[in-house]
Design a protein around this motif. Structure first.
Motif, PDB file in Angstrom:
ATOM      1  N   LEU A   1      10.847  16.464  -6.121  1.00 48.34           N
ATOM      2  CA  LEU A   1      11.241  16.513  -4.888  1.00 48.34           C
ATOM      3  C   LEU A   1      11.389  15.190  -4.225  1.00 48.34           C
ATOM      4  N   PRO A   2      12.674  15.131  -3.221  1.00 46.52           N
ATOM      5  CA  PRO A   2      12.632  13.913  -2.690  1.00 46.52           C
ATOM      6  C   PRO A   2      11.418  13.862  -1.598  1.00 46.52           C
ATOM      7  N   ILE A   3      10.734  12.703  -1.231  1.00 47.06           N
ATOM      8  CA  ILE A   3       9.714  12.727  -0.394  1.00 47.06           C
ATOM      9  C   ILE A   3      10.144  13.382   0.828  1.00 47.06           C
ATOM     10  N   GLU A   4      11.270  13.397   1.390  1.00 42.82           N
ATOM     11  CA  GLU A   4      11.367  14.028   2.813  1.00 42.82           C
ATOM     12  C   GLU A   4      11.498  15.621   2.635  1.00 42.82           C
ATOM     13  N   ASP A   5      11.779  16.104   1.270  1.00 44.93           N
ATOM     14  CA  ASP A   5      11.769  17.565   1.305  1.00 44.93           C
ATOM     15  C   ASP A   5      10.310  17.989   0.993  1.00 44.93           C
ATOM     16  N   ALA A   6       9.709  17.075   0.460  1.00 41.39           N
ATOM     17  CA  ALA A   6       8.202  17.573   0.232  1.00 41.39           C
ATOM     18  C   ALA A   6       7.474  17.569   1.549  1.00 41.39           C
ATOM     19  N   ALA A   7       7.798  16.447   2.226  1.00 38.35           N
ATOM     20  CA  ALA A   7       7.169  16.585   3.790  1.00 38.35           C
ATOM     21  C   ALA A   7       7.376  17.529   4.426  1.00 38.35           C
ATOM     22  N   ARG A   8       8.827  17.995   4.457  1.00 37.97           N
ATOM     23  CA  ARG A   8       9.340  19.194   4.926  1.00 37.97           C
ATOM     24  C   ARG A   8       8.607  20.401   4.699  1.00 37.97           C
ATOM     25  N   ALA A   9       8.425  20.481   3.408  1.00 35.52           N
ATOM     26  CA  ALA A   9       7.750  21.842   2.797  1.00 35.52           C
ATOM     27  C   ALA A   9       6.034  21.982   3.281  1.00 35.52           C
ATOM     28  N   ALA A  10       5.700  20.627   3.255  1.00 33.17           N
ATOM     29  CA  ALA A  10       4.016  20.700   3.597  1.00 33.17           C
ATOM     30  C   ALA A  10       3.918  20.534   5.141  1.00 33.17           C
ATOM     31  N   SER A  11       4.948  20.335   5.940  1.00 29.13           N
ATOM     32  CA  SER A  11       4.782  20.113   7.380  1.00 29.13           C
ATOM     33  C   SER A  11       5.682  20.923   8.096  1.00 29.13           C
ATOM     34  N   LEU A  12       6.859  20.618   8.303  1.00 29.03           N
ATOM     35  CA  LEU A  12       7.939  21.204   9.115  1.00 29.03           C
ATOM     36  C   LEU A  12       8.353  22.851   9.019  1.00 29.03           C
ATOM     37  N   THR A  13       8.319  23.217   7.604  1.00 33.39           N
ATOM     38  CA  THR A  13       8.590  24.626   7.334  1.00 33.39           C
ATOM     39  C   THR A  13       7.470  25.386   7.630  1.00 33.39           C
ATOM     40  N   PRO A  14       6.041  24.955   7.471  1.00 32.61           N
ATOM     41  CA  PRO A  14       4.838  25.843   7.874  1.00 32.61           C
ATOM     42  C   PRO A  14       4.994  26.072   9.509  1.00 32.61           C
ATOM     43  N   ALA A  15       5.270  24.670  10.054  1.00 29.86           N
ATOM     44  CA  ALA A  15       4.983  24.616  11.419  1.00 29.86           C
ATOM     45  C   ALA A  15       6.165  25.719  12.138  1.00 29.86           C
ATOM     46  N   ARG A  16       7.447  25.636  11.396  1.00 28.72           N
ATOM     47  CA  ARG A  16       8.372  26.507  12.134  1.00 28.72           C
ATOM     48  C   ARG A  16       8.114  28.129  11.882  1.00 28.72           C
ATOM     49  N   ALA A  17       7.356  28.389  10.635  1.00 28.53           N
ATOM     50  CA  ALA A  17       6.997  29.753  10.537  1.00 28.53           C
ATOM     51  C   ALA A  17       5.984  30.120  11.388  1.00 28.53           C
ATOM     52  N   LEU A  18       5.172  29.174  11.858  1.00 29.44           N
ATOM     53  CA  LEU A  18       3.974  29.421  12.704  1.00 29.44           C
ATOM     54  C   LEU A  18       4.639  29.605  14.373  1.00 29.44           C
TER      55      LEU A  18
ATOM     56  N   ILE B   1       5.246  26.642  15.995  1.00 27.11           N
ATOM     57  CA  ILE B   1       4.461  25.470  16.681  1.00 27.11           C
ATOM     58  C   ILE B   1       5.367  24.278  16.472  1.00 27.11           C
ATOM     59  N   ASP B   2       6.693  24.166  15.823  1.00 28.39           N
ATOM     60  CA  ASP B   2       7.122  23.311  15.466  1.00 28.39           C
ATOM     61  C   ASP B   2       7.917  22.467  16.645  1.00 28.39           C
ATOM     62  N   ALA B   3       7.581  22.727  18.066  1.00 29.09           N
ATOM     63  CA  ALA B   3       8.005  21.994  19.065  1.00 29.09           C
ATOM     64  C   ALA B   3       7.038  20.943  19.121  1.00 29.09           C
ATOM     65  N   ARG B   4       5.687  21.328  18.527  1.00 28.93           N
ATOM     66  CA  ARG B   4       4.938  20.300  18.859  1.00 28.93           C
ATOM     67  C   ARG B   4       4.277  19.572  17.598  1.00 28.93           C
ATOM     68  N   VAL B   5       4.452  20.168  16.603  1.00 27.00           N
ATOM     69  CA  VAL B   5       3.998  19.473  15.239  1.00 27.00           C
ATOM     70  C   VAL B   5       4.896  19.563  14.241  1.00 27.00           C
ATOM     71  N   GLY B   6       4.884  19.016  13.049  1.00 25.73           N
ATOM     72  CA  GLY B   6       5.680  19.288  11.841  1.00 25.73           C
ATOM     73  C   GLY B   6       6.719  18.011  11.609  1.00 25.73           C
ATOM     74  N   SER B   7       6.924  17.199  12.462  1.00 24.00           N
ATOM     75  CA  SER B   7       7.649  15.905  12.109  1.00 24.00           C
ATOM     76  C   SER B   7       7.785  14.939  12.907  1.00 24.00           C
ATOM     77  N   LEU B   8       7.993  13.735  12.645  1.00 27.00           N
ATOM     78  CA  LEU B   8       7.804  12.676  13.344  1.00 27.00           C
ATOM     79  C   LEU B   8       8.935  12.157  14.387  1.00 27.00           C
ATOM     80  N   GLU B   9       9.004  13.102  15.491  1.00 20.61           N
ATOM     81  CA  GLU B   9      10.060  12.896  16.442  1.00 20.61           C
ATOM     82  C   GLU B   9       9.502  12.858  17.693  1.00 20.61           C
ATOM     83  N   PRO B  10      10.262  12.083  18.647  1.00 19.80           N
ATOM     84  CA  PRO B  10       9.486  11.783  20.051  1.00 19.80           C
ATOM     85  C   PRO B  10       9.233  13.016  20.680  1.00 19.80           C
ATOM     86  N   GLY B  11       8.217  13.070  21.412  1.00 25.28           N
ATOM     87  CA  GLY B  11       7.786  14.027  22.207  1.00 25.28           C
ATOM     88  C   GLY B  11       6.695  15.062  21.343  1.00 25.28           C
TER      89      GLY B  11
END
Length: 385
Positions: free
Chosen positions: A323-340, A342-352
């Motif tokens: 997997l590209p590193i960004e796809d692996a990071a999404r699977a390890a962070s953003l996707t579970p955060a969205r499922a839970l 809580i992705d407005a707070r965690v899961g990706s390196l975005e301002p806020g």
């Protein structure tokens, strides 16, 4: 990185980094202030010398680590600290099947820790599971869905019960799926012999997760796809994947990503043996033997959770699955955060968002971890990650 024993500066700038974002890798700086990622900040400048920065891992299914089990809330801080030091900045503590009183006691204790921010919530993996697909759960403790028991656990959880795994073919299971969804508890399909039609009925009733896809569920067959095909084909469903090379072989894991893409969430399903090496352990009331890193029920062949960290699962996604590193990071962070939710707070390196992140070297091994902008002391990193 700054000395973790010092008071964090109001702002921090991570310079000369390779920042892993959902759409790719961007060289540059990451600004942090007041525990959040910002568009600009003043303060300490930390030169990362070209190392990767990935979002802190979000593990939505983990039972313990460093010799500690979430089944015993007095041990939970040790398990959470171990996984935090390996990059898991958001943890959902999973409980295996127990007696009604055991589960009530565990949920009560873990709710206190969730209220304190040590964990992000509680996952009940059982007790409403299939005897035929019980895995490492004590079959003598499995039972039919009980709405009154579930309502009691929701009350004891005080808003911190986040997910429950259910075998949807059991009597009353679909009613419990609906009740869980109405209560804000994510219903998950797992440990199940359900047909495809029954699994689809559960998803229509509100189930939104497939618990460790492929494992402890009716296998995929070309004339009856069962819960696996139902989950992979449903865009509403997040599919968990234990990427340790034991539970699911790489070729099959690649098929899951090819079919479900951004709906695949890496999990550890780690037990107390994670970070501890081979030996004899307990998972709930079950005896577990760990040999060559593989956990199995004592005297049997049933796999009993894993011994990996999310850092391991992430790295294997890149090195073994390709997997590209960004796809692996999404699977390890953003996707579970969205499922839970809580992705407005965690899961990706975005301002806020919270400044929860892991710094990785060229071999994709964790060198530093930050949670809400504070450096996690390296002394907590036990063993190889």
């Amino acid at each position: 990185m700054p000395n973790p024993d010092e008071t964090p500066a109001p702002g921090t700038i991570l310079t000369n980094a390779r920042i892993v974002l959902p759409d790719g890798v961007r060289p540059g700086n990451l600004h942090i202030a007041d525990g959040k990622i910002t568009t600009a900040a003043a303060g300490d400048e930390i030169d990362l010398a070209g190392r990767y920065v990935v979002p802190g891992f979000v593990d939505m299914h983990v039972h313990g680590g460093a010799g500690a089990s979430y089944q015993r809330p007095e041990q939970a801080c040790g398990a959470a600290a171990f996984h935090l030091a390996h990059g898991t900045t958001t943890t959902i503590a999973s409980l295996v099947t127990g007696t009604p009183q055991e589960l009530a006691d565990a949920v009560t204790g873990l709710a206190d820790l969730a209220a304190d921010g040590m964990i992000a919530g509680i996952h009940l993996e059982g007790p409403y599971l299939s005897h035929d697909r019980c895995g490492a759960h004590d079959p003598a403790l499995l039972r039919a869905p009980d709405l009154a028991e579930f309502q009691g656990l929701v009350r004891l959880g005080r808003g911190h019960l986040r997910m429950i795994t259910i075998a949807p073919e059991l009597p009353g299971a679909l009613d419990l799926v609906r009740q869980a969804a109405d209560a804000g508890v994510i219903p998950a399909v797992g440990h199940t012999e359900a047909s495809g039609d029954t699994a689809r009925a559960a998803f229509d009733a509100g189930a939104r997760v497939a618990t460790h896809l492929f494992n402890a569920m009716r296998p995929l067959h070309h004339r009856e796809g069962g819960p696996i095909a139902a989950a992979l084909n449903d865009p509403r469903v997040t599919v968990e994947l234990i990427n340790d090379g034991v539970h699911v072989e790489p070729a099959v894991a690649r098929l899951a990503f090819a079919a479900a893409g951004s709906r695949v969430a890496l999990i550890t399903d780690a037990m107390a043996a994670a970070g501890m090496g081979d030996g004899d352990y307990r998972l709930g009331v079950m005896d577990v033997e760990v040999r060559d890193g593989r956990a199995a029920l004592a005297g049997g062949t049933s796999i009993a959770g894993s011994t990996i960290t999310m850092a391991d699962a992430f790295r294997r996604a890149v090195t073994d699955l390709g997997l590209p590193i960004e796809d692996a990071a999404r699977a390890a962070s953003l996707t579970p955060a969205r499922a839970l939710g809580i992705d407005a707070r965690v899961g990706s390196l975005e301002p806020g968002k919270d400044a929860d992140l892991a710094v990785l070297d060229d071999d994709l091994r964790v060198t530093h971890v930050m949670k809400q902008g504070a450096v996690v002391p390296r002394a907590r990193i036990l063993g190889d990650n």
